[in-house]
Design a protein around this motif. Structure first.
Motif, PDB file in Angstrom:
ATOM      1  N   LEU A   6       0.664  -0.942  -0.578  1.00 39.12           N
ATOM      2  CA  LEU A   6      -0.108   0.199  -0.187  1.00 39.12           C
ATOM      3  C   LEU A   6       1.215   1.458  -0.261  1.00 39.12           C
ATOM      4  O   LEU A   6       0.940   2.596  -0.140  1.00 39.12           O
ATOM      5  N   GLU A   7       2.017   1.433  -0.094  1.00 38.41           N
ATOM      6  CA  GLU A   7       3.062   2.127  -0.495  1.00 38.41           C
ATOM      7  C   GLU A   7       2.521   3.278  -1.338  1.00 38.41           C
ATOM      8  O   GLU A   7       2.154   2.616  -2.742  1.00 38.41           O
ATOM      9  N   GLY A   8       2.105   4.791  -0.730  1.00 37.68           N
ATOM     10  CA  GLY A   8       1.660   5.568  -1.839  1.00 37.68           C
ATOM     11  C   GLY A   8       0.852   6.400  -1.274  1.00 37.68           C
ATOM     12  O   GLY A   8       0.268   7.174  -1.777  1.00 37.68           O
ATOM     13  N   LEU A   9      -0.130   5.487  -0.658  1.00 35.98           N
ATOM     14  CA  LEU A   9      -0.979   5.259  -0.415  1.00 35.98           C
ATOM     15  C   LEU A   9      -1.722   6.336   0.571  1.00 35.98           C
ATOM     16  O   LEU A   9      -1.383   6.172   0.986  1.00 35.98           O
ATOM     17  N   ALA A  10      -3.239   7.005   0.248  1.00 36.38           N
ATOM     18  CA  ALA A  10      -3.641   7.796   1.070  1.00 36.38           C
ATOM     19  C   ALA A  10      -4.154   7.076   2.841  1.00 36.38           C
ATOM     20  O   ALA A  10      -4.831   7.068   2.637  1.00 36.38           O
ATOM     21  N   ILE A  11      -2.901   6.351   3.911  1.00 34.84           N
ATOM     22  CA  ILE A  11      -3.550   5.789   4.550  1.00 34.84           C
ATOM     23  C   ILE A  11      -3.374   6.671   5.602  1.00 34.84           C
ATOM     24  O   ILE A  11      -2.856   7.460   5.761  1.00 34.84           O
ATOM     25  N   ASP A  12      -4.102   6.728   6.392  1.00 33.94           N
ATOM     26  CA  ASP A  12      -4.372   6.873   7.648  1.00 33.94           C
ATOM     27  C   ASP A  12      -4.004   6.297   8.670  1.00 33.94           C
ATOM     28  O   ASP A  12      -3.511   7.165  10.291  1.00 33.94           O
ATOM     29  N   GLY A  13      -3.834   5.214   8.875  1.00 30.38           N
ATOM     30  CA  GLY A  13      -2.919   4.316   9.897  1.00 30.38           C
ATOM     31  C   GLY A  13      -3.180   2.686   9.884  1.00 30.38           C
ATOM     32  O   GLY A  13      -4.797   2.532   9.303  1.00 30.38           O
ATOM     33  N   GLU A  24      -3.568  -0.339  12.164  1.00 28.97           N
ATOM     34  CA  GLU A  24      -3.232  -0.841  13.636  1.00 28.97           C
ATOM     35  C   GLU A  24      -3.065  -2.911  13.501  1.00 28.97           C
ATOM     36  O   GLU A  24      -4.536  -3.075  12.736  1.00 28.97           O
ATOM     37  N   GLU A  25      -2.358  -2.611  14.385  1.00 30.95           N
ATOM     38  CA  GLU A  25      -2.754  -4.747  14.880  1.00 30.95           C
ATOM     39  C   GLU A  25      -3.369  -5.046  15.714  1.00 30.95           C
ATOM     40  O   GLU A  25      -3.000  -4.507  17.021  1.00 30.95           O
ATOM     41  N   SER A  26      -4.215  -6.306  15.861  1.00 31.59           N
ATOM     42  CA  SER A  26      -4.727  -6.098  16.789  1.00 31.59           C
ATOM     43  C   SER A  26      -5.315  -8.465  16.944  1.00 31.59           C
ATOM     44  O   SER A  26      -5.543  -8.882  16.001  1.00 31.59           O
ATOM     45  N   GLY A  27      -3.552  -8.989  17.112  1.00 26.84           N
ATOM     46  CA  GLY A  27      -3.614  -9.975  16.913  1.00 26.84           C
ATOM     47  C   GLY A  27      -3.243 -10.473  15.774  1.00 26.84           C
ATOM     48  O   GLY A  27      -2.241  -9.924  14.658  1.00 26.84           O
ATOM     49  N   SER A  28      -4.144 -11.405  14.772  1.00 31.39           N
ATOM     50  CA  SER A  28      -4.311 -11.900  13.410  1.00 31.39           C
ATOM     51  C   SER A  28      -4.529 -11.297  12.722  1.00 31.39           C
ATOM     52  O   SER A  28      -4.190 -11.413  11.282  1.00 31.39           O
ATOM     53  N   LEU A  29      -5.126 -10.177  13.014  1.00 32.78           N
ATOM     54  CA  LEU A  29      -5.592  -8.786  12.197  1.00 32.78           C
ATOM     55  C   LEU A  29      -5.165  -7.441  11.708  1.00 32.78           C
ATOM     56  O   LEU A  29      -4.320  -6.980  12.452  1.00 32.78           O
ATOM     57  N   LEU A  30      -5.344  -6.781  11.199  1.00 30.16           N
ATOM     58  CA  LEU A  30      -4.547  -5.691  10.789  1.00 30.16           C
ATOM     59  C   LEU A  30      -6.062  -4.473  10.103  1.00 30.16           C
ATOM     60  O   LEU A  30      -6.643  -4.894   9.711  1.00 30.16           O
ATOM     61  N   HIS A  31      -5.908  -3.577  10.872  1.00 29.18           N
ATOM     62  CA  HIS A  31      -7.138  -2.622  10.590  1.00 29.18           C
ATOM     63  C   HIS A  31      -6.487  -1.363  10.027  1.00 29.18           C
ATOM     64  O   HIS A  31      -5.641  -0.943  10.839  1.00 29.18           O
ATOM     65  N   ILE A  32      -6.469  -0.911   8.636  1.00 29.51           N
ATOM     66  CA  ILE A  32      -5.792   0.042   7.394  1.00 29.51           C
ATOM     67  C   ILE A  32      -7.108   1.098   7.408  1.00 29.51           C
ATOM     68  O   ILE A  32      -8.934   1.020   7.416  1.00 29.51           O
ATOM     69  N   ARG A  33      -7.030   2.129   8.354  1.00 31.68           N
ATOM     70  CA  ARG A  33      -7.408   3.588   7.965  1.00 31.68           C
ATOM     71  C   ARG A  33      -7.312   4.307   6.569  1.00 31.68           C
ATOM     72  O   ARG A  33      -6.244   4.308   6.596  1.00 31.68           O
ATOM     73  N   LEU A  34      -8.268   4.814   5.775  1.00 31.42           N
ATOM     74  CA  LEU A  34      -7.418   4.885   4.539  1.00 31.42           C
ATOM     75  C   LEU A  34      -8.344   5.822   3.518  1.00 31.42           C
ATOM     76  O   LEU A  34      -9.399   5.454   4.131  1.00 31.42           O
ATOM     77  N   ALA A  35      -8.250   7.075   2.987  1.00 35.97           N
ATOM     78  CA  ALA A  35      -9.244   7.863   2.357  1.00 35.97           C
ATOM     79  C   ALA A  35     -10.253   7.089   1.198  1.00 35.97           C
ATOM     80  O   ALA A  35      -9.441   6.065   0.790  1.00 35.97           O
ATOM     81  N   ARG A  36     -11.272   7.214   1.422  1.00 34.80           N
ATOM     82  CA  ARG A  36     -12.197   6.603   0.097  1.00 34.80           C
ATOM     83  C   ARG A  36     -11.969   6.541  -1.110  1.00 34.80           C
ATOM     84  O   ARG A  36     -11.892   5.403  -1.300  1.00 34.80           O
TER      85      ARG A  36
END
Length: 215
Positions: free
Chosen positions: A158-165, A167-179
């Motif tokens: 996802l490098e270069g995209l508008a990623i807001d953050g 977060e890692e929770s166990g085996s899950l990733l939560h990725i905030r990104l622009a619409r």
């Protein structure tokens, strides 16, 4: 206003007479809202949820074409809430227009055709839930499940995209990104193949939209 000394059925008879509606409708409406067993009980013995259902039955007297419902599910248990919205779907299919006010945003966000957001006594926005989400341009969340090294691979993809953050929770990733980054992100993530076990796109909730308009 409900009169405590009347029974549920007598209450509907009273309102039926006021509306010039045949009393024969009353028993069927009590059954429709699940109050047949309590039809002969005094309203003073009704719980808050039962009073809500009786009020709903009163509103349905005379097959109205327009219904105004103010916090109609307050005091209802989950089963009664499900039945309430089932009845609303049936009424919608019959062409009835319903205006519903509620502070329980999670409950209504998938159940309304259009909504108006009010704050400080003023209407701030109107439209469908999705249209208001898009108008606010709130970030989305991608929820990704995968194996070892998932975060590193996803971050590179996802490098270069508008990623807001991220977060890692166990085996899950939560990725905030622009619409507007959603489709490019999904295209890139698809190249990771078996590294990904599951992926969900989480749209902003109606609560997120509401507080966005209040900001």
């Amino acid at each position: 206003v409900l009169y405590d000394n009347l029974t549920g059925l007598e209450t509907l008879y009273f309102f039926a007479d006021l509306k010039a509606v045949p009393r024969r409708e009353c028993a069927a409406l009590l059954d429709k809202v699940g109050l047949t067993a309590a039809a002969g009980r005094r309203v003073r013995e009704y719980s808050k949820g039962m009073r809500q259902r009786l009020g709903f039955a009163q509103a349905l007297l005379g097959t109205p074409r327009l219904l105004f419902l103010d916090e109609p599910t307050t005091g209802l248990d989950p089963g009664a809430i499900r039945d309430f919205y089932r009845i609303l779907r049936e009424l919608k299919g019959e062409g009835v227009t319903m205006v519903l006010t509620s502070h329980i945003l999670a409950e209504i966000q998938e159940r309304v055709d259009r909504l108006a957001i009010m704050e400080g006594g003023q209407i701030r926005a109107t439209g469908t839930v999705q249209a208001l989400r898009e108008a606010m341009n709130l970030p989305l969340t991608l929820e990704i499940a995968g194996g070892a090294g998932l975060r590193e691979q996803v971050t590179r993809a996802l490098e270069g995209l508008a990623i807001d953050g991220i977060e890692e929770s166990g085996s899950l990733l939560h990725i905030r990104l622009a619409r507007d980054a959603k489709m490019p992100a999904l295209t890139r993530l698809a190249t990771l193949g078996d590294t990904l076990r599951d992926l969900h796109v989480r749209e902003p909730s109606l609560e997120d939209v509401f507080f966005g308009y209040r900001a």
